[in-house]
Design a protein around this motif. Structure first.
Motif, PDB file in Angstrom:
ATOM      1  N   PHE A  97     -12.506   1.460  56.946  1.00 17.45           N
ATOM      2  CA  PHE A  97     -11.579   0.339  56.851  1.00 17.45           C
ATOM      3  C   PHE A  97     -10.590   0.556  55.709  1.00 17.45           C
ATOM      4  N   GLY A  98     -11.077   1.035  54.575  1.00 16.47           N
ATOM      5  CA  GLY A  98     -10.195   1.288  53.432  1.00 16.47           C
ATOM      6  C   GLY A  98      -9.151   2.349  53.739  1.00 16.47           C
ATOM      7  N   THR A  99      -9.567   3.408  54.414  1.00 17.55           N
ATOM      8  CA  THR A  99      -8.622   4.465  54.792  1.00 17.55           C
ATOM      9  C   THR A  99      -7.616   3.930  55.803  1.00 17.55           C
ATOM     10  N   TRP A 100      -8.102   3.149  56.772  1.00 19.66           N
ATOM     11  CA  TRP A 100      -7.209   2.560  57.770  1.00 19.66           C
ATOM     12  C   TRP A 100      -6.152   1.675  57.105  1.00 19.66           C
ATOM     13  N   MET A 101      -6.568   0.832  56.153  1.00 20.07           N
ATOM     14  CA  MET A 101      -5.633  -0.064  55.468  1.00 20.07           C
ATOM     15  C   MET A 101      -4.617   0.745  54.667  1.00 20.07           C
ATOM     16  N   CYS A 102      -5.068   1.808  54.048  1.00 22.01           N
ATOM     17  CA  CYS A 102      -4.161   2.683  53.304  1.00 22.01           C
ATOM     18  C   CYS A 102      -3.131   3.305  54.252  1.00 22.01           C
ATOM     19  N   GLU A 103      -3.570   3.722  55.422  1.00 22.46           N
ATOM     20  CA  GLU A 103      -2.648   4.294  56.410  1.00 22.46           C
ATOM     21  C   GLU A 103      -1.639   3.246  56.879  1.00 22.46           C
ATOM     22  N   ALA A 104      -2.096   2.003  57.057  1.00 22.89           N
ATOM     23  CA  ALA A 104      -1.185   0.922  57.438  1.00 22.89           C
ATOM     24  C   ALA A 104      -0.145   0.704  56.347  1.00 22.89           C
ATOM     25  N   HIS A 105      -0.581   0.702  55.099  1.00 21.68           N
ATOM     26  CA  HIS A 105       0.326   0.515  53.968  1.00 21.68           C
ATOM     27  C   HIS A 105       1.322   1.671  53.890  1.00 21.68           C
ATOM     28  N   ASN A 106       0.845   2.888  54.105  1.00 20.56           N
ATOM     29  CA  ASN A 106       1.742   4.038  54.076  1.00 20.56           C
ATOM     30  C   ASN A 106       2.780   3.983  55.193  1.00 20.56           C
ATOM     31  N   GLU A 107       2.419   3.427  56.329  1.00 27.34           N
ATOM     32  CA  GLU A 107       3.390   3.256  57.415  1.00 27.34           C
ATOM     33  C   GLU A 107       4.543   2.366  56.951  1.00 27.34           C
ATOM     34  N   VAL A 108       4.215   1.291  56.258  1.00 26.74           N
ATOM     35  CA  VAL A 108       5.246   0.401  55.708  1.00 26.74           C
ATOM     36  C   VAL A 108       6.031   1.134  54.627  1.00 26.74           C
ATOM     37  N   ASN A 109       5.336   1.863  53.756  1.00 23.66           N
ATOM     38  CA  ASN A 109       6.032   2.619  52.710  1.00 23.66           C
ATOM     39  C   ASN A 109       7.052   3.582  53.307  1.00 23.66           C
ATOM     40  N   ARG A 110       6.675   4.285  54.373  1.00 25.29           N
ATOM     41  CA  ARG A 110       7.610   5.215  55.030  1.00 25.29           C
ATOM     42  C   ARG A 110       8.846   4.474  55.528  1.00 25.29           C
ATOM     43  N   LYS A 111       8.634   3.337  56.169  1.00 28.51           N
ATOM     44  CA  LYS A 111       9.753   2.560  56.704  1.00 28.51           C
ATOM     45  C   LYS A 111      10.684   2.067  55.602  1.00 28.51           C
ATOM     46  N   LEU A 112      10.122   1.790  54.440  1.00 29.53           N
ATOM     47  CA  LEU A 112      10.919   1.293  53.316  1.00 29.53           C
ATOM     48  C   LEU A 112      11.446   2.406  52.416  1.00 29.53           C
ATOM     49  N   GLY A 113      11.133   3.654  52.767  1.00 28.63           N
ATOM     50  CA  GLY A 113      11.589   4.782  51.955  1.00 28.63           C
ATOM     51  C   GLY A 113      10.849   4.909  50.638  1.00 28.63           C
ATOM     52  N   LYS A 114       9.645   4.382  50.578  1.00 30.81           N
ATOM     53  CA  LYS A 114       8.834   4.451  49.361  1.00 30.81           C
ATOM     54  C   LYS A 114       7.856   5.619  49.452  1.00 30.81           C
ATOM     55  N   LYS A 115       7.361   6.010  48.294  1.00 27.75           N
ATOM     56  CA  LYS A 115       6.392   7.099  48.220  1.00 27.75           C
ATOM     57  C   LYS A 115       5.078   6.687  48.873  1.00 27.75           C
ATOM     58  N   GLU A 116       4.477   7.614  49.608  1.00 22.48           N
ATOM     59  CA  GLU A 116       3.180   7.353  50.231  1.00 22.48           C
ATOM     60  C   GLU A 116       2.064   7.552  49.213  1.00 22.48           C
ATOM     61  N   PHE A 117       0.977   6.847  49.433  1.00 22.15           N
ATOM     62  CA  PHE A 117      -0.202   6.931  48.576  1.00 22.15           C
ATOM     63  C   PHE A 117      -1.192   7.903  49.199  1.00 22.15           C
ATOM     64  N   CYS A 119      -4.371   8.631  50.513  1.00 22.23           N
ATOM     65  CA  CYS A 119      -5.448   7.759  50.994  1.00 22.23           C
ATOM     66  C   CYS A 119      -6.843   8.248  50.602  1.00 22.23           C
ATOM     67  N   ARG A 120      -6.966   9.482  50.156  1.00 23.68           N
ATOM     68  CA  ARG A 120      -8.277   9.939  49.671  1.00 23.68           C
ATOM     69  C   ARG A 120      -8.660   9.211  48.388  1.00 23.68           C
ATOM     70  N   LEU A 121      -7.683   8.567  47.734  1.00 26.68           N
ATOM     71  CA  LEU A 121      -7.915   7.893  46.456  1.00 26.68           C
ATOM     72  C   LEU A 121      -7.979   6.376  46.565  1.00 26.68           C
ATOM     73  N   TRP A 122      -8.005   5.841  47.796  1.00 29.31           N
ATOM     74  CA  TRP A 122      -7.927   4.390  47.950  1.00 29.31           C
ATOM     75  C   TRP A 122      -9.056   3.663  47.213  1.00 29.31           C
ATOM     76  N   GLU A 123     -10.271   4.195  47.294  1.00 31.60           N
ATOM     77  CA  GLU A 123     -11.399   3.488  46.688  1.00 31.60           C
ATOM     78  C   GLU A 123     -11.306   3.514  45.159  1.00 31.60           C
ATOM     79  N   GLU A 124     -10.880   4.630  44.620  1.00 31.43           N
ATOM     80  CA  GLU A 124     -10.702   4.727  43.174  1.00 31.43           C
ATOM     81  C   GLU A 124      -9.634   3.732  42.709  1.00 31.43           C
ATOM     82  N   ARG A 125      -8.571   3.594  43.480  1.00 29.93           N
ATOM     83  CA  ARG A 125      -7.478   2.675  43.125  1.00 29.93           C
ATOM     84  C   ARG A 125      -7.885   1.207  43.268  1.00 29.93           C
ATOM     85  N   TRP A 126      -8.609   0.877  44.320  1.00 29.65           N
ATOM     86  CA  TRP A 126      -8.843  -0.525  44.645  1.00 29.65           C
ATOM     87  C   TRP A 126     -10.277  -1.014  44.419  1.00 29.65           C
TER      88      TRP A 126
END
Length: 136
Positions: A97-117, A119-126
């Motif tokens: 679920f954490g990886t999936w949510m990170c991928e969803a967030h990265n999809e938005v980041n791509r659309k907004l021209g922002k840097k992708e995160f 996702c191997r680090l999602w748990e450490e970050r959150w």
């Protein structure tokens, strides 16, 4: 004693100040929402029961209909319903679920021209905090 205006002070454009007591704009709303969603994944069970998975699936469907930015809500709902099924929420447990949510967030980041995160680090970050101790 008065100060004579300088060319810099007379030509600068005042910058809007961010205030905590005003309705959130789309940026503030987005940051707050991603914080909530990633925190939700961090507290999700390591292995979710069928009931927990069903509740989260229901939450995500409702969330994608009621989110205050209707363009964002439509986009999220359409992304999850992508015909191949590859974006369907992975709710078996916290890691997926954490990886999936990170991928969803990265999809938005791509659309907004922002840097992708990464996702191997999602748990450490959150969830656990950075290994270098800066969150201790």
């Amino acid at each position: 004693m008065t100060t004579k205006p300088t060319p810099e002070s007379t030509t600068s454009i005042p910058q809007p100040q961010s205030r905590d007591d005003c309705p959130p704009d789309v940026e503030v709303l987005g940051r707050s929402t991603w914080t909530f969603l990633h925190s939700l994944t961090a507290s999700y069970p390591v292995k979710a029961t069928q009931e927990q998975q069903g509740e989260m699936r229901t939450f995500l469907k409702i969330f994608s209909r009621l989110y205050p930015c209707w363009v964002c809500a439509d986009d999220f709902r359409n992304w999850m319903a992508e015909p191949s099924g590859r974006n369907e929420p992975r709710l078996g447990g916290r890691a997926d679920f954490g990886t999936w949510m990170c991928e969803a967030h990265n999809e938005v980041n791509r659309k907004l021209g922002k840097k992708e995160f990464d996702c191997r680090l999602w748990e450490e970050r959150w969830r656990t905090g950075w290994k270098d101790g800066r969150c201790d």
